[in-house]
Design a protein around this motif. Structure first.
Motif, mmCIF file in Angstrom:
data_model
loop_
_atom_site.group_PDB
_atom_site.id
_atom_site.type_symbol
_atom_site.label_atom_id
_atom_site.label_comp_id
_atom_site.label_asym_id
_atom_site.label_seq_id
_atom_site.Cartn_x
_atom_site.Cartn_y
_atom_site.Cartn_z
ATOM 1 N N UNK A 10 1.742 6.398 1.332
ATOM 2 C CA UNK A 10 1.109 7.645 0.904
ATOM 3 C C UNK A 10 1.447 7.989 -0.548
ATOM 4 N N UNK A 11 2.522 7.401 -1.052
ATOM 5 C CA UNK A 11 2.875 7.572 -2.458
ATOM 6 C C UNK A 11 2.175 6.533 -3.339
ATOM 7 N N UNK A 12 1.268 5.757 -2.734
ATOM 8 C CA UNK A 12 0.485 4.741 -3.436
ATOM 9 C C UNK A 12 1.365 3.643 -4.030
ATOM 10 N N UNK A 13 2.468 3.331 -3.345
ATOM 11 C CA UNK A 13 3.323 2.224 -3.750
ATOM 12 C C UNK A 13 2.818 0.951 -3.082
ATOM 13 N N UNK A 14 2.578 -0.072 -3.866
ATOM 14 C CA UNK A 14 1.960 -1.297 -3.334
ATOM 15 C C UNK A 14 2.753 -1.895 -2.180
ATOM 16 N N UNK A 15 4.067 -1.971 -2.334
ATOM 17 C CA UNK A 15 4.900 -2.552 -1.280
ATOM 18 C C UNK A 15 4.716 -1.795 0.029
ATOM 19 N N UNK A 16 4.721 -0.468 -0.057
ATOM 20 C CA UNK A 16 4.540 0.341 1.138
ATOM 21 C C UNK A 16 3.160 0.184 1.734
ATOM 22 N N UNK A 17 2.133 0.133 0.894
ATOM 23 C CA UNK A 17 0.769 -0.021 1.403
ATOM 24 C C UNK A 17 0.581 -1.358 2.100
ATOM 25 N N UNK A 18 1.169 -2.423 1.535
ATOM 26 C CA UNK A 18 1.068 -3.742 2.163
ATOM 27 C C UNK A 18 1.762 -3.743 3.518
ATOM 28 N N UNK A 19 3.007 -3.260 3.548
ATOM 29 C CA UNK A 19 3.778 -3.303 4.787
ATOM 30 C C UNK A 19 3.208 -2.384 5.868
ATOM 31 N N UNK A 20 2.787 -1.189 5.471
ATOM 32 C CA UNK A 20 2.203 -0.281 6.450
ATOM 33 C C UNK A 20 0.860 -0.821 6.928
ATOM 34 N N UNK A 21 0.100 -1.426 6.025
ATOM 35 C CA UNK A 21 -1.166 -2.040 6.423
ATOM 36 C C UNK A 21 -0.973 -3.136 7.453
ATOM 37 N N UNK A 22 0.091 -3.926 7.295
ATOM 38 C CA UNK A 22 0.363 -4.989 8.271
ATOM 39 C C UNK A 22 0.715 -4.412 9.636
ATOM 40 N N UNK A 23 1.476 -3.319 9.648
ATOM 41 C CA UNK A 23 1.794 -2.670 10.925
ATOM 42 C C UNK A 23 0.523 -2.157 11.594
ATOM 43 N N UNK A 24 -0.373 -1.557 10.800
ATOM 44 C CA UNK A 24 -1.638 -1.073 11.355
ATOM 45 C C UNK A 24 -2.502 -2.233 11.841
#
Length: 208
Positions: A10-24
């Motif tokens: 949600x903070x638009x950090x690439x690492x977080x978006x990639x990892x959260x996307x994989x969980x989804x």
């Protein structure tokens, strides 16, 4: 972990978006939502992250979504899904190549979906600032997944893309290159003899 990855995303950090996307994508710790996963991967891609481009491409190539972007439910093979995080890129728990290739070449993935995957990978090569080698890795996987009559030539083409990935520092590409050379008894000189493809000028007949 899902809570922290979501906060990072949600903070638009690439690492977080990639990892959260994989969980989804896989429904791990959260309700499975491939469409939401795709959005996070796309956001990371637009911020210049090669992993974002690779993950969007693999959603098409693995059968998570169809050519229109609609979710197809379960992937062709759960074991075939690439865990594309930077941890995995650096040599941790490599994915099962045989399972992926068997699934991706099964005929379920349409040619249009393959073109969409290729479009994202080529866009990554042109635009990314981080992990461009992963886009070459993805092109190699795309080539290998096609059941072509001239199999030996296609394997060499895939090896050539993996070689380009290695040149950009991708350990995943190195792993794939070694596998192709060993499995198909391809001489290293044969791969070196294949002119490197300059994808910067490829025609891309698709849109985001």
């Amino acid at each position: 972990a899902a809570k922290w990855y979501e906060a990072s995303a949600m903070q638009m950090e690439c690492e977080g978006m990639i990892n959260y996307g994989l969980l989804l994508r896989d429904g791990v710790g959260v309700e499975r939502d491939v469409s939401a996963a795709e959005l996070f991967f796309r956001h990371a891609a637009r911020l210049g992250d090669g992993l974002g481009h690779l993950n969007v491409a693999m959603l098409f190539l693995e059968g998570h979504i169809d050519a229109s972007g609609a979710s197809l439910g379960a992937p062709l093979s759960v074991a075939s899904s690439i865990n594309s995080t930077r941890g995995h890129e650096h040599g941790i728990d490599h994915d099962d190549d045989a399972s992926f290739l068997a699934s991706a070449s099964s005929g379920v993935v349409s040619e249009v979906a393959r073109r969409r995957a290729r479009w994202w990978l080529l866009r990554g090569i042109r635009e990314v600032d981080i992990d461009v080698g992963l886009c070459y890795f993805g092109l190699g996987r795309l080539i290998e997944s096609v059941d072509d009559a001239d199999y030996e030539t296609e394997c060499k083409r895939a090896a050539s893309e993996y070689r380009r990935g290695v040149e950009f520092g991708s350990k995943r590409s190195l792993h794939a290159l070694c596998r192709v050379l060993v499995e198909h008894a391809i001489e290293v000189l044969d791969v070196l003899g294949i002119a490197a493809v300059d994808h910067a000028h490829d025609d891309v007949d698709d849109t985001d």
